[in-house]
Write a protein that holds these residues in place. Structure first.
Motif, PDB file in Angstrom:
ATOM      1  N   THR A 121      -0.615   3.248  -9.187  1.00  0.00           N
ATOM      2  CA  THR A 121      -1.262   1.941  -9.360  1.00  0.00           C
ATOM      3  C   THR A 121      -1.043   1.350 -10.751  1.00  0.00           C
ATOM      4  O   THR A 121      -1.673   0.366 -11.106  1.00  0.00           O
ATOM      5  CB  THR A 121      -2.767   2.051  -9.078  1.00  0.00           C
ATOM      6  N   ASP A 122      -0.143   1.945 -11.518  1.00  0.00           N
ATOM      7  CA  ASP A 122       0.166   1.416 -12.850  1.00  0.00           C
ATOM      8  C   ASP A 122       1.315   0.415 -12.720  1.00  0.00           C
ATOM      9  O   ASP A 122       2.480   0.764 -12.905  1.00  0.00           O
ATOM     10  CB  ASP A 122       0.536   2.553 -13.799  1.00  0.00           C
ATOM     11  N   GLU A 156       1.174  -6.965 -11.283  1.00  0.00           N
ATOM     12  CA  GLU A 156       1.379  -7.741 -10.058  1.00  0.00           C
ATOM     13  C   GLU A 156       1.586  -9.205 -10.420  1.00  0.00           C
ATOM     14  O   GLU A 156       0.819  -9.770 -11.191  1.00  0.00           O
ATOM     15  CB  GLU A 156       0.178  -7.596  -9.133  1.00  0.00           C
ATOM     16  N   ASP A 183       0.826  -1.213   0.000  1.00  0.00           N
ATOM     17  CA  ASP A 183       0.000   0.000   0.000  1.00  0.00           C
ATOM     18  C   ASP A 183       0.858   1.260   0.000  1.00  0.00           C
ATOM     19  O   ASP A 183       0.565   2.225  -0.710  1.00  0.00           O
ATOM     20  CB  ASP A 183      -0.940   0.013   1.203  1.00  0.00           C
ATOM     21  N   TYR A 199       6.908  -2.067 -11.840  1.00  0.00           N
ATOM     22  CA  TYR A 199       6.584  -0.715 -12.286  1.00  0.00           C
ATOM     23  C   TYR A 199       7.366  -0.342 -13.548  1.00  0.00           C
ATOM     24  O   TYR A 199       7.473   0.818 -13.885  1.00  0.00           O
ATOM     25  CB  TYR A 199       6.876   0.291 -11.175  1.00  0.00           C
ATOM     26  N   ARG A 218       5.603  -6.430  -7.529  1.00  0.00           N
ATOM     27  CA  ARG A 218       4.918  -5.476  -8.391  1.00  0.00           C
ATOM     28  C   ARG A 218       5.966  -4.836  -9.295  1.00  0.00           C
ATOM     29  O   ARG A 218       6.960  -4.299  -8.822  1.00  0.00           O
ATOM     30  CB  ARG A 218       4.184  -4.421  -7.573  1.00  0.00           C
ATOM     31  N   ALA A 252       2.344   1.790  -3.427  1.00  0.00           N
ATOM     32  CA  ALA A 252       1.326   2.296  -4.354  1.00  0.00           C
ATOM     33  C   ALA A 252       1.026   3.775  -4.105  1.00  0.00           C
ATOM     34  O   ALA A 252       0.739   4.519  -5.048  1.00  0.00           O
ATOM     35  CB  ALA A 252       0.055   1.464  -4.258  1.00  0.00           C
ATOM     36  N   GLU A 253       1.098   4.220  -2.851  1.00  0.00           N
ATOM     37  CA  GLU A 253       0.891   5.642  -2.550  1.00  0.00           C
ATOM     38  C   GLU A 253       1.898   6.518  -3.293  1.00  0.00           C
ATOM     39  O   GLU A 253       1.558   7.597  -3.768  1.00  0.00           O
ATOM     40  CB  GLU A 253       1.049   5.909  -1.047  1.00  0.00           C
TER      41      GLU A 253
END
Length: 194
Positions: free
Chosen positions: A36-37, A40, A28, A52, A50, A31-32
């Motif tokens: 959210t791109d 996963e 979380d 990125y 994840r 992601a902050e």
């Protein structure tokens, strides 16, 4: 390469973080900051990462219902050689601008040296030697691996000798000691001998 993207790499090696995100941070929290791109990927029910684009954040957990524990973060620098300018992701591009398709280990090391951030060479995993070499920053527990020799079947064609392959944190001192022990064993030495 723009000075800003070089600053990104220098900061990552110096601190062992990405935009201040530590390898131990939760999904979380990542992601902050990163958004959210991401893609996963799960390995069973106990490992997840994840992706990125340039940065990957990895987590593990003891059982399926447990919270995720941060394991490590890696910068897959070699992916930039494919020429996808969007690869670093929107957040990193907004902060650091354009990323060049290659990062020279020599240039990165000189910049780190000027800032008093030393790198020491550690033994390479047997499966990667002599194609790759790895240097470690003991303060931040960060490792930088680069192409040391071309091999048409085992090194990417888009990279040259001296190009950074990956930056990873943390690489704990215990892992470095294990690598040194494995290297010594392969060379017929015993590090535990008086």
């Amino acid at each position: 390469m723009t000075p800003y993207s070089l600053a990104f790499y220098v900061d990552a090696v110096r601190t062992g973080t990405v935009l201040g995100l530590r390898p131990a941070d939760s999904p979380d929290r990542v992601a902050e900051v990163m958004g959210t791109d991401f893609a996963e990927n799960r390995v069973g029910k106990r490992a997840m990462f994840r992706d990125y684009g340039l940065a990957e954040f990895h987590w593990h957990r003891a059982a399926a219902g447990d919270p995720w524990d941060g394991h490590h973060v890696s910068l897959q620098v070699h992916r930039l050689a494919h020429g996808d300018r969007a690869l670093p992701g929107e957040v990193l591009r907004a902060r650091y601008g354009r990323f060049a398709p290659r990062l020279s280990f020599g240039k990165l090391r000189r910049l780190l040296d000027r800032r008093g951030v030393p790198l020491v060479e550690i033994p390479e995993y047997a499966a990667n030697a002599p194609r790759f070499r790895t240097f470690w920053q003991p303060g931040s527990l960060t490792a930088v691996s680069f192409v040391a020799a071309r091999d048409p079947h085992r090194t990417p064609g888009d990279l040259r000798v001296g190009d950074v392959w990956r930056i990873e944190a943390p690489v704990p001192a215990q892992q470095v000691a294990w690598r040194e022990e494995q290297h010594a064993r392969a060379a017929g030495k015993d590090l535990r001998a008086p």
